[in-house]
Scaffold this active site. Sequence first.
Site, PDB file in Angstrom:
ATOM      1  N   SER A 148      -6.629  -2.074   7.339  1.00  0.00           N
ATOM      2  CA  SER A 148      -6.718  -0.835   6.555  1.00  0.00           C
ATOM      3  C   SER A 148      -8.147  -0.338   6.532  1.00  0.00           C
ATOM      4  CB  SER A 148      -6.243  -1.069   5.122  1.00  0.00           C
ATOM      5  OG  SER A 148      -6.544   0.045   4.291  1.00  0.00           O
ATOM      6  N   TYR A 164      -6.091  -6.049  -2.461  1.00  0.00           N
ATOM      7  CA  TYR A 164      -5.609  -5.500  -1.194  1.00  0.00           C
ATOM      8  C   TYR A 164      -6.768  -5.319  -0.218  1.00  0.00           C
ATOM      9  CZ  TYR A 164      -3.447  -2.172   2.066  1.00  0.00           C
ATOM     10  OH  TYR A 164      -2.990  -1.539   3.188  1.00  0.00           O
TER      11      TYR A 164
END
Length: 264
Positions: A148, A164
Amino acid sequence: MAARFDGRVIAVTGATGIAAASAKLLCSEGASVFTVSRDADECVQLNGSIGDGENHGFAVADLRDEDQTVRAFEACIERFGRVDGLLAVAGGSGRRFGDGPLDAITLEAWLATMDLNLTTTLLPMREALRRMMPERGGSGGSIVVISSVLALHPSPTLFGTHAYAAAKGAQLSLVRATAATYAGMGIRVNAVAPSVVATPMSERAQGDPVVAEYIARKQPLTGGFLSAASVASASAFLLSDDADAITGQILEVDGGWSVSEATP
């Protein structure tokens, strides 16, 4: 004219969003694709959307579970006889566990988010590597991990999910370490770091007008959320022989996120 992936077997983790778009693209270019997901209905739906199913198979498995993951890769070998590539997509937001700014995260939320994003990368990578290594009867291959943009370019106001981000950053470290270890065996390991993509995972963000307006400015090349197809194309490039001299690299597919300012 031969397609890029003729004769190749590629395992894909996940069955929606980027994983689904990638599976369809890879099959269209000649690959035999084996999908692994914990949702049986999503596996069946993807299988039906690809065509006659001859070049697509699947196993239902929770990739946080070691035994289920091992059995899934054994099923891939049973179906297609080999593994030449892995696209590790499976993961997700930890918000439902309580992920957020570090001072507010419980240990349970941290561990659950790590498990969902990092264990689901570790176990498939391990199983793919074991089947690609020449000393174990493999013939090399290519692994691509979907990380990401938040691992490298945080957005604290709207995307302040620190567990995350940490898990996605750990994926990148794992990519570099394994790329160094297995390059001499003809195994390439790379990562794609997308920004916010229009997938089921981002439904909350897609439905929030403040976030949507922010994304439109933060990702000026697309003027909004990325398409799953754009990430699939980048992933296919790294899996293919077009990238035969590339390993240990991070390809940011971010619509301009990393070079744009957009105050919420």
